[in-house]
Scaffold this active site. Sequence first.
Site, mmCIF file in Angstrom:
data_model
loop_
_atom_site.group_PDB
_atom_site.id
_atom_site.type_symbol
_atom_site.label_atom_id
_atom_site.label_comp_id
_atom_site.label_asym_id
_atom_site.label_seq_id
_atom_site.Cartn_x
_atom_site.Cartn_y
_atom_site.Cartn_z
ATOM 1 N N ARG A 1 0.835 -1.206 0.000
ATOM 2 C CA ARG A 1 0.000 0.000 0.000
ATOM 3 C C ARG A 1 0.873 1.261 0.000
ATOM 4 N NH1 ARG A 1 -0.849 4.781 2.085
ATOM 5 N NH2 ARG A 1 -0.489 4.010 4.188
ATOM 6 N N ASP A 2 1.492 1.575 1.121
ATOM 7 C CA ASP A 2 2.221 2.841 1.203
ATOM 8 C C ASP A 2 3.446 2.828 0.300
ATOM 9 O OD1 ASP A 2 2.341 5.409 2.136
ATOM 10 O OD2 ASP A 2 3.486 4.925 3.925
ATOM 11 N N HIS B 1 3.585 4.544 12.527
ATOM 12 C CA HIS B 1 3.858 4.501 11.087
ATOM 13 C C HIS B 1 5.037 5.452 10.835
ATOM 14 C CE1 HIS B 1 2.684 4.194 6.791
ATOM 15 N NE2 HIS B 1 3.100 5.447 6.727
ATOM 16 N N HIS C 1 8.474 6.816 8.638
ATOM 17 C CA HIS C 1 9.230 6.926 7.392
ATOM 18 C C HIS C 1 10.686 7.232 7.721
ATOM 19 C CE1 HIS C 1 6.246 6.873 4.034
ATOM 20 N NE2 HIS C 1 5.423 6.994 5.056
ATOM 21 N N CYS D 1 7.946 9.802 -0.594
ATOM 22 C CA CYS D 1 7.045 10.690 0.131
ATOM 23 C C CYS D 1 6.585 11.738 -0.865
ATOM 24 C CB CYS D 1 7.767 11.340 1.302
ATOM 25 S SG CYS D 1 6.775 12.611 2.105
ATOM 26 N N ASN E 1 9.178 4.073 3.706
ATOM 27 C CA ASN E 1 8.964 3.597 5.076
ATOM 28 C C ASN E 1 10.263 2.995 5.609
ATOM 29 O OD1 ASN E 1 6.225 2.772 3.402
ATOM 30 N ND2 ASN E 1 5.813 3.670 5.393
HETATM 31 ZN ZN ZN Z 1 3.321 6.568 4.975
#
Ligand code: ZN
Length: 303
Positions: free
Chosen positions: A9-10, A200, A202, A233, A242
């Site tokens: 996902r991310d 979460h 990064h 990002c 991440n």
């Molecule tokens: Zn993120």
Amino acid sequence: MKIIEVGPRDGLQNEQRILSSEEKITYIELLVDAGISRLEAVSFARPDRVPQMADAEAVMAGVPRRDSVSYIGLVMNERGLDRAIASGVDEANLVVVATETFCQRNQGMSVREALRGTEKMVERATAGGLSVSVTIGAAFGCPFEGEVSTQQVMDIVTVVDQLGVDEIALADTIGVGTPVDVRRLVGAAKQITQKPLRLHLHNTRNTGYANAFAALEAGVSSLDASSGGIGGCPFAPSATGNIATEDLTYLLERSGVSVGLDFDRLLAASDFVTAKLGIATPALLGRAGWFPAPDYPDALTRD
Ligand code: ZN
């Protein structure tokens, strides 16, 4: 400590190349084979805004279903929640952004309105049989407003805590936090809520792993990570993604915290996805290897 894999996902959402549904499913299969048991697989954002995630339904239709594996879908609005329930995800991850400017740009509403909408969505998701987490975005800093105060974040934690969610996540969306911030925010949140906390992180400014260790010490129950450290990002075009699942696995396991993942299989998943994306892997463990190396050919000849 549990690692939640968010690469599908991310990670993929912030990469330029768009993988096919089949490639995404293969990637997810490799991650499940490596022992990942909670996995943010898809986002139900508007396809015109996040084309990388437009095939969420097709991906969910093809992922390996095992009792031990829970699939999470990111949900931004009511329409996304309808799609999430219909697609068969196990969990919905709802998002509330901590600052007014970011919230307006992201969701077209005020923080207060977003919280009201979240309340409704938590009820509907729960009625639909899903577990629900709420992620507070930009909790460590905002790309538009800069510093975010502890009070601002805790005001949201206080409301979310009352909504009957299963977990509250704090997101360092733009990767600006340090271990001191982790201690500050997690410490304050624990004064307010008994819910499991998830972070979460990064690694945009190389503080991601220090932050992860601070999270461990502060009593966080789950950490998001992406295999290979993929994903950039959107607010820092050349930034890394991440924290990487394999590097985090090394950090935790060598610190005596078992995360139950097969390291070689994790690397296979990272190799697969970075090859498909055509990028170099930001993660370092694939290059350096585990320590101690099980079979280091010239170990005896080195001094
Ligand atoms: Zn993120």
